[in-house]
Scaffold this motif. Sequence first.
Motif, PDB file in Angstrom:
ATOM      1  N   SER A  96       0.807  -1.221   0.000  1.00 31.26           N
ATOM      2  CA  SER A  96       0.000   0.000   0.000  1.00 31.26           C
ATOM      3  C   SER A  96       0.838   1.268   0.000  1.00 31.26           C
ATOM      4  CB  SER A  96      -0.977  -0.002   1.181  1.00 31.26           C
ATOM      5  OG  SER A  96      -0.286   0.072   2.405  1.00 31.26           O
ATOM      6  N   THR A  97       2.127   1.156   0.289  1.00 30.33           N
ATOM      7  CA  THR A  97       3.017   2.316   0.271  1.00 30.33           C
ATOM      8  C   THR A  97       3.541   2.603  -1.139  1.00 30.33           C
ATOM      9  OG1 THR A  97       3.667   1.836   2.541  1.00 30.33           O
ATOM     10  CG2 THR A  97       5.121   3.276   1.302  1.00 30.33           C
ATOM     11  N   LEU A  98       3.601   1.592  -1.974  1.00 35.61           N
ATOM     12  CA  LEU A  98       4.173   1.754  -3.314  1.00 35.61           C
ATOM     13  C   LEU A  98       3.445   2.789  -4.182  1.00 35.61           C
ATOM     14  CD1 LEU A  98       5.112  -1.945  -4.152  1.00 35.61           C
ATOM     15  CD2 LEU A  98       6.640  -0.067  -3.492  1.00 35.61           C
ATOM     16  N   PRO A  99       2.098   2.771  -4.255  1.00 39.08           N
ATOM     17  CA  PRO A  99       1.445   3.740  -5.155  1.00 39.08           C
ATOM     18  C   PRO A  99       1.755   5.196  -4.834  1.00 39.08           C
ATOM     19  CG  PRO A  99      -0.100   2.004  -4.565  1.00 39.08           C
ATOM     20  CD  PRO A  99       1.126   1.818  -3.706  1.00 39.08           C
ATOM     21  N   ILE A 124     -10.448  -8.502   9.084  1.00 42.07           N
ATOM     22  CA  ILE A 124      -9.214  -8.007   8.462  1.00 42.07           C
ATOM     23  C   ILE A 124      -8.378  -9.170   7.911  1.00 42.07           C
ATOM     24  CG2 ILE A 124      -7.811  -7.956  10.554  1.00 42.07           C
ATOM     25  CD1 ILE A 124      -6.819  -5.153   9.494  1.00 42.07           C
ATOM     26  N   THR A 125      -8.552 -10.357   8.476  1.00 43.02           N
ATOM     27  CA  THR A 125      -7.806 -11.524   7.983  1.00 43.02           C
ATOM     28  C   THR A 125      -8.238 -11.943   6.580  1.00 43.02           C
ATOM     29  OG1 THR A 125      -9.366 -12.950   9.145  1.00 43.02           O
ATOM     30  CG2 THR A 125      -7.277 -12.464  10.273  1.00 43.02           C
ATOM     31  N   ASP A 126      -9.393 -11.448   6.112  1.00 42.71           N
ATOM     32  CA  ASP A 126      -9.863 -11.771   4.766  1.00 42.71           C
ATOM     33  C   ASP A 126      -9.326 -10.818   3.703  1.00 42.71           C
ATOM     34  OD1 ASP A 126     -11.256 -13.872   5.806  1.00 42.71           O
ATOM     35  OD2 ASP A 126     -13.242 -12.955   5.582  1.00 42.71           O
ATOM     36  N   LEU A 127      -8.569  -9.824   4.099  1.00 43.14           N
ATOM     37  CA  LEU A 127      -8.008  -8.885   3.124  1.00 43.14           C
ATOM     38  C   LEU A 127      -6.949  -9.586   2.284  1.00 43.14           C
ATOM     39  CD1 LEU A 127      -7.639  -5.609   5.195  1.00 43.14           C
ATOM     40  CD2 LEU A 127      -9.414  -6.213   3.563  1.00 43.14           C
ATOM     41  N   THR A 128      -6.814  -9.126   1.051  1.00 42.53           N
ATOM     42  CA  THR A 128      -5.850  -9.706   0.121  1.00 42.53           C
ATOM     43  C   THR A 128      -4.876  -8.620  -0.338  1.00 42.53           C
ATOM     44  OG1 THR A 128      -7.244  -9.196  -1.781  1.00 42.53           O
ATOM     45  CG2 THR A 128      -7.593 -11.351  -0.705  1.00 42.53           C
ATOM     46  N   LEU A 129      -3.845  -9.015  -1.072  1.00 48.27           N
ATOM     47  CA  LEU A 129      -2.894  -8.037  -1.601  1.00 48.27           C
ATOM     48  C   LEU A 129      -3.572  -7.016  -2.519  1.00 48.27           C
ATOM     49  CD1 LEU A 129       0.387 -10.086  -2.131  1.00 48.27           C
ATOM     50  CD2 LEU A 129      -0.139  -8.419  -0.366  1.00 48.27           C
ATOM     51  N   PRO A 130      -4.551  -7.420  -3.356  1.00 46.51           N
ATOM     52  CA  PRO A 130      -5.262  -6.384  -4.130  1.00 46.51           C
ATOM     53  C   PRO A 130      -5.963  -5.349  -3.242  1.00 46.51           C
ATOM     54  CG  PRO A 130      -5.604  -8.511  -5.149  1.00 46.51           C
ATOM     55  CD  PRO A 130      -4.895  -8.767  -3.840  1.00 46.51           C
ATOM     56  N   HIS A 131      -6.481  -5.775  -2.073  1.00 49.80           N
ATOM     57  CA  HIS A 131      -7.059  -4.799  -1.144  1.00 49.80           C
ATOM     58  C   HIS A 131      -5.972  -3.823  -0.685  1.00 49.80           C
ATOM     59  CE1 HIS A 131     -10.196  -7.987  -0.370  1.00 49.80           C
ATOM     60  NE2 HIS A 131     -10.923  -6.931  -0.651  1.00 49.80           N
ATOM     61  N   GLY A 132      -4.793  -4.358  -0.360  1.00 53.16           N
ATOM     62  CA  GLY A 132      -3.683  -3.498   0.066  1.00 53.16           C
ATOM     63  C   GLY A 132      -3.296  -2.508  -1.017  1.00 53.16           C
ATOM     64  N   ALA A 133      -3.233  -2.978  -2.262  1.00 50.53           N
ATOM     65  CA  ALA A 133      -2.900  -2.082  -3.374  1.00 50.53           C
ATOM     66  C   ALA A 133      -4.005  -1.043  -3.569  1.00 50.53           C
ATOM     67  CB  ALA A 133      -2.700  -2.888  -4.665  1.00 50.53           C
ATOM     68  N   GLY A 134      -5.249  -1.464  -3.441  1.00 49.11           N
ATOM     69  CA  GLY A 134      -6.367  -0.527  -3.562  1.00 49.11           C
ATOM     70  C   GLY A 134      -6.318   0.555  -2.499  1.00 49.11           C
ATOM     71  N   HIS A 135      -6.000   0.161  -1.272  1.00 49.00           N
ATOM     72  CA  HIS A 135      -5.857   1.147  -0.197  1.00 49.00           C
ATOM     73  C   HIS A 135      -4.687   2.078  -0.487  1.00 49.00           C
ATOM     74  CE1 HIS A 135      -8.138  -1.593   2.818  1.00 49.00           C
ATOM     75  NE2 HIS A 135      -8.951  -0.894   2.058  1.00 49.00           N
ATOM     76  N   GLY A 136      -3.641   1.551  -1.074  1.00 43.38           N
ATOM     77  CA  GLY A 136      -2.489   2.384  -1.434  1.00 43.38           C
ATOM     78  C   GLY A 136      -2.850   3.424  -2.479  1.00 43.38           C
TER      79      GLY A 136
END
Length: 184
Positions: free
Chosen positions: A95-98, A146-158
């Motif tokens: 999420s920090t990358l974007p 929160i355990t159901d979050l995925t990497l796409p969720h992290g990227a979306g939040h970023g």
Amino acid sequence: MIDWLHGAVLGLIQGLTEFLPISSSAHLRVFSALLGWDDPGAAFTTVTQLGTEAAVPIYFRKDIAGIIRAWALSLFRPALRSDPDARTGWFVIISTLPIGILGKLFRDTTETHLRDLRIIGTTLIVFGLVLAFADRTRAVRHARPITDLTLPHGAGHGFAQALALIPGVSRSGGVLAPDAGSIK
């Protein structure tokens, strides 16, 4: 050049607005204009945010230490990769990358054109409506742990946080709006 009085007033505004889902950057720019002061600039705004952001790792130091420890261990022990703290470590990185990439690419634009008061005013209104809509519809959504979050969720939040490069968009609001009510 900002004198001590301007710096203290703007620092107070920054501190009062940073942890709300409103844009502290926009408020620094708007209040400066209302008080007849020059634009403090993107660099000053960033420095004032560092002060309030320093409170986060201090307050959450034990949680952060657990996340770093679990993430680092999961690099060498695949069985630990499903640990929520290890996953959170990856989410933070992703999420920090974007914002890092987009901030670098659009640095000149964010420091000049996007600090125009007309753009900031429009963004504050539009983003306020987005947050109001998210708040009104949150009861309709189904919560997920929160355990159901995925990497796409992290990227979306970023990417949602990267929108905060535009003064008037809140980093926390950018994350809350699309997921209102969906995370426990």
